[in-house]
Design a protein around this motif. Sequence first.
Motif, PDB file in Angstrom:
ATOM      1  N   ARG A  40      37.352 -11.053 -31.519  1.00 34.21           N
ATOM      2  CA  ARG A  40      38.582 -10.666 -30.812  1.00 34.21           C
ATOM      3  C   ARG A  40      39.180  -9.393 -31.426  1.00 34.21           C
ATOM      4  O   ARG A  40      39.682  -8.527 -30.711  1.00 34.21           O
ATOM      5  N   GLU A  41      39.105  -9.287 -32.748  1.00 32.81           N
ATOM      6  CA  GLU A  41      39.576  -8.084 -33.443  1.00 32.81           C
ATOM      7  C   GLU A  41      38.786  -6.864 -32.981  1.00 32.81           C
ATOM      8  O   GLU A  41      39.350  -5.808 -32.695  1.00 32.81           O
ATOM      9  N   MET A  42      37.467  -7.010 -32.890  1.00 36.12           N
ATOM     10  CA  MET A  42      36.611  -5.914 -32.433  1.00 36.12           C
ATOM     11  C   MET A  42      36.990  -5.491 -31.009  1.00 36.12           C
ATOM     12  O   MET A  42      37.031  -4.307 -30.704  1.00 36.12           O
ATOM     13  N   GLN A  43      37.303  -6.451 -30.165  1.00 30.47           N
ATOM     14  CA  GLN A  43      37.631  -6.155 -28.772  1.00 30.47           C
ATOM     15  C   GLN A  43      38.927  -5.349 -28.639  1.00 30.47           C
ATOM     16  O   GLN A  43      39.142  -4.705 -27.614  1.00 30.47           O
ATOM     17  N   ARG A  44      39.751  -5.338 -29.667  1.00 31.36           N
ATOM     18  CA  ARG A  44      40.960  -4.504 -29.642  1.00 31.36           C
ATOM     19  C   ARG A  44      40.608  -3.029 -29.818  1.00 31.36           C
ATOM     20  O   ARG A  44      41.420  -2.150 -29.559  1.00 31.36           O
ATOM     21  N   LEU A  45      39.389  -2.750 -30.261  1.00 29.88           N
ATOM     22  CA  LEU A  45      38.941  -1.373 -30.471  1.00 29.88           C
ATOM     23  C   LEU A  45      38.312  -0.758 -29.227  1.00 29.88           C
ATOM     24  O   LEU A  45      38.023   0.438 -29.198  1.00 29.88           O
ATOM     25  N   GLY A  46      38.036  -1.565 -28.219  1.00 29.59           N
ATOM     26  CA  GLY A  46      37.382  -1.064 -27.013  1.00 29.59           C
ATOM     27  C   GLY A  46      36.959  -2.214 -26.121  1.00 29.59           C
ATOM     28  O   GLY A  46      37.323  -3.366 -26.350  1.00 29.59           O
ATOM     29  N   ASN A  47      36.166  -1.905 -25.111  1.00 30.52           N
ATOM     30  CA  ASN A  47      35.639  -2.926 -24.194  1.00 30.52           C
ATOM     31  C   ASN A  47      34.172  -3.157 -24.516  1.00 30.52           C
ATOM     32  O   ASN A  47      33.324  -2.328 -24.201  1.00 30.52           O
ATOM     33  N   PHE A  48      33.869  -4.280 -25.119  1.00 30.03           N
ATOM     34  CA  PHE A  48      32.513  -4.616 -25.537  1.00 30.03           C
ATOM     35  C   PHE A  48      32.015  -5.847 -24.781  1.00 30.03           C
ATOM     36  O   PHE A  48      32.809  -6.714 -24.404  1.00 30.03           O
ATOM     37  N   ASP A  49      30.715  -5.935 -24.593  1.00 29.44           N
ATOM     38  CA  ASP A  49      30.078  -7.081 -23.922  1.00 29.44           C
ATOM     39  C   ASP A  49      30.653  -7.326 -22.524  1.00 29.44           C
ATOM     40  O   ASP A  49      30.980  -8.448 -22.159  1.00 29.44           O
TER      41      ASP A  49
END
Length: 194
Positions: free
Chosen positions: A134-143
């Motif tokens: 979820r933290e990573m998803q705050r950096l962009g749109n992944f998967d």
Amino acid sequence: MERRISMNNEKRKLSPEQHEEILRTLKARFEKNMDRHKGLEWANVQAKLETNIEKLWSLYEMERTGGEPDVIDHDKQAVEYIFYDCSAESPKGRRSVCYDREALESRKEHKPKNSAIDMAADMGIEILTEEQYREMQRLGNFDTKTSSWVKTPDNIRKLGGAIFCDRRYDTVFVYHNGAESYYAARGFRGSLRV
């Protein structure tokens, strides 16, 4: 056991060309995506990498399997840089794997070649937790077209399940599957502290 460990350490070395290649790739990605690591300087990251050759090998493996690792945070107390796989979709070289060794061995037929947990261990990285995902998803749109296994809580795993995440409709979703399942569009993302 001793022999396997020493062979593993031997395997975890980069040639001078690979060493330079991964540093160039990481530097270019770092400079292109400054919004992921505001206030950090590449020279400090590189100095840390140069003194952690085995972790540089792990980053090379993350890159080789399509993860596009990048610095996403800096732990000031531990003096460590935190890398996540930042590829737009789940890393191509880590898809079609079930969750763990137990799940792999439980399949009677049509076994995948590997499991997410075993691959991560072989690469010297940790599979992302749901919180890290979820933290990573705050950096962009992944998967947005794929999904990624995430670290499954023991109580779910003991019952035969495993969890994975993806992003659809501008929302991060968490789902479940039998740990032995595998799909061409599901891999896993890793993290590494250097």
